[in-house]
Design an enzyme around this catalytic site. Structure first.
Site, short mmCIF file in Angstrom:
data_model
loop_
_atom_site.label_atom_id
_atom_site.label_comp_id
_atom_site.label_asym_id
_atom_site.label_seq_id
_atom_site.Cartn_x
_atom_site.Cartn_y
_atom_site.Cartn_z
N LYS A 93 0.87 -1.17 0.00
CA LYS A 93 0.00 0.00 0.00
C LYS A 93 0.92 1.23 0.00
O LYS A 93 1.62 1.50 0.97
CB LYS A 93 -0.92 -0.02 1.22
N GLY B 206 -0.58 2.30 13.24
CA GLY B 206 -0.19 0.91 13.44
C GLY B 206 -1.19 0.15 14.29
O GLY B 206 -1.55 -0.99 13.98
N ARG C 138 -0.68 5.48 16.21
CA ARG C 138 -2.11 5.59 15.91
C ARG C 138 -2.46 4.71 14.70
O ARG C 138 -3.41 3.91 14.76
CB ARG C 138 -2.48 7.05 15.64
N GLY D 241 5.41 3.12 10.93
CA GLY D 241 4.75 4.42 11.01
C GLY D 241 4.36 4.76 12.43
O GLY D 241 4.98 4.33 13.40
N SER D 242 3.29 5.53 12.56
CA SER D 242 2.87 6.06 13.86
C SER D 242 2.14 5.00 14.67
O SER D 242 1.61 4.02 14.13
CB SER D 242 1.94 7.25 13.66
N CYS E 128 12.07 7.17 13.17
CA CYS E 128 11.46 6.45 14.29
C CYS E 128 12.46 6.24 15.42
O CYS E 128 12.07 5.97 16.56
CB CYS E 128 10.90 5.11 13.82
N GLU F 40 5.98 -1.65 13.36
CA GLU F 40 7.09 -0.94 14.03
C GLU F 40 6.67 0.52 14.10
O GLU F 40 6.45 1.17 13.09
CB GLU F 40 8.38 -1.13 13.23
#
Length: 500
Positions: A163, A223, A221, A218-219, A278, A242
């Site tokens: 995606k 994830g 929220r 990613g974040s 990250c 992650e």
């Protein structure tokens, strides 16, 4: 029809609109991936390695790489030098994961011969099937369409449907086109790789019956939203997410004698890539009275970083986050204005009293961007209490005495404390870079990741996309190639307790 809009990050101006995938597009891609999955799983790792090598070779063509870097720089404002390094890393890690697949220890092939009191057993990891990969915004090459999740899943024998991230939609499509062209000249089956785009496509990917696993960077929220979707399915699937964390750095009392050096390193580390890593160190613990806050502020002013963020929402969140940190009890110490136009933000250093670092406080959450907090501790007990309030984190660091000083009395206790908190502990270095190696672990306790025992970087990344199956009293000819007596894939195996 929904669209992704490609923006010039430095001006904020839209460049073009691109139609996103429909749910039918997702279904078609996953059906093709499911049809390809048995073929990919049964293909020898050495053959799969040629597929990854073909993609890497296509990335390395100078004219192609230059055009991809130009496109990535326009959409992300990360800079030509940084992106040139990153595209080189991406082709290197494609080849690296191919080598790990050929080496084969990730399959953990184990054979126990039949004995009078036990049956013959043989166990090996088998590929899960189609993997949905969610590309990251902050590494448009190394953690996106052809990033470490895609490379390790393909190497492990799983088809991939990516995606694409809306922060770089044109680049995502260009990388997908390059991949299809590269694979066309190999033995790779149709359905091995596909790209889909759009928010609705992401939801459809996780819910589709053909998806066997999800990989995400990613974040928290986003994830955790994917993790919840996967756990609401009739057949629950693993989500290897992650996610961002605050990543603490502790300066010991003995290290305070080199505070100018540490301050310069911290300033450079938390502003690297506009703080959009990250692994960015977001919280610096320093001995009380060490003058660290002023030293970091001075180093930051000398550095004079200039930052554009990847998207307008990320820029807005960074600015909003500073206000939230102030309301939670932090004080702004230094602020370097961002460049004019586009998704620009200022670089901000704050300080907070250690007693304000309470469980649930905004001070203990990541602020994605060039933002960091300094806090002072009086003694080891006060520091230990504060560390105990932190969430699980990807990485933590210690700055101890001299770089080669193993006698710092605070070092060993801190390593013990931080190893319970983080997936990687760094000593006298900065956590921002993540090497792609055999010993690397890029993960951490919940909520740094949804699967703390796994890594998204390094040789261990392949094992995420397999599950162990044991075969009991099975004729040799019927066993998977990795377990047959003639060992056609030439893998390392443990036979009756001995590695051979």
């Amino acid at each position: 029809m929904t669209v992704d809009i490609s923006y010039d990050a430095r001006t904020g101006e839209p460049v073009t609109e691109l139609a996103t995938s429909t749910t039918q597009d997702v279904a078609v891609a996953l059906a093709a991936a499911a049809a390809a999955a048995p073929v990919v799983a049964s293909t020898a790792p050495a053959e799969r390695a040629t597929w990854l090598g073909a993609i890497a070779h296509a990335l390395d063509v100078p004219e192609t790489a230059a055009e991809l870097v130009r496109l990535a720089d326009e959409e992300t404002a990360l800079g030509v030098d940084r992106l040139t390094m990153e595209i080189g890393r991406t082709s290197t890690q494609l080849r690296y994961y191919a080598e790990v697949a050929v080496e084969g220890s990730y399959l953990d092939a184990t054979i126990d011969s039949a004995q009078t009191d036990r049956p013959a057993l043989a166990r090996v990891g088998v590929p899960l099937g189609p993997v949905a990969v969610f590309g990251a915004s902050n590494f448009p090459f190394a953690f996106s369409v052809l990033g470490t999740d895609t490379a390790s899943a393909l190497a492990a024998g799983c088809p991939v449907v990516v995606k694409g991230h809306p922060a770089h939609p044109r680049l995502s499509r260009a990388l997908a086109d390059l991949t299809h062209r590269a694979l066309a000249g190999t033995t790779a089956p149709d359905g091995l790789f596909a790209l889909v785009t759009g928010f609705a496509a992401g939801t459809a990917l996780v819910r589709d019956e053909h998806t066997a696993a999800v990989a995400f960077t990613g974040s928290q929220r986003a994830g955790l939203a994917l993790w919840r979707l996967a756990n609401e399915r009739d057949v629950v699937i693993p989500v290897f997410a992650e996610m961002g964390t605050v990543n603490p750095v502790v300066v010991t009392r003995r290290a305070a004698t080199r505070m100018d050096e540490i301050a310069a390193g911290f300033a450079a580390s938390f502003t690297r890539g506009a703080g959009q890593y990250c692994t960015k160190p977001g919280l610096l613990f320093v001995p009380r009275g060490s003058g660290a806050t002023d030293a970091v502020a001075d180093a930051l002013r000398r550095l004079a970083p200039s930052a554009w963020m990847l998207t307008e929402p990320i820029a807005g969140s960074a600015a909003t986050g500073v206000g939230e940190l102030v309301r939670a009890g932090a004080e702004v110490v230094a602020e370097i204005p961002g460049p004019a136009g586009g998704w620009a933000v200022g670089t901000t250093l704050l300080r907070a009293r250690i007693e304000h670092l309470r469980a649930g406080s905004r001070l203990l959450d990541e602020c994605f961007g060039p933002v960091a907090i300094v806090t002072e501790y009086s003694d080891r007990a006060e520091l230990d209490r504060a560390l105990g309030r932190l969430q699980g984190t990807l990485v933590a660091a210690v700055q101890s005495g001299a770089p080669d000083d193993g006698d710092d009395p605070d070092l060993a206790p801190l390593l013990t404390r931080l190893s319970a908190l983080a997936g990687r502990v760094v000593v006298n270095d900065w956590p921002t870079g993540v090497a792609v190696t055999w010993a690397q672990h890029h993960g951490g306790p919940w909520p740094a990741t949804t699967a703390p025992a796994t890594t998204s970087v390094g040789a261990g990344a392949l094992a995420r996309f397999t599950r162990p199956v044991a075969f009991q009293n099975t004729p040799d000819a019927a066993l998977p190639p990795a377990l047959r007596a003639d060992n056609p894939w030439r893998l390392p195996r443990r036979i009756n307790g001995t590695v051979s």
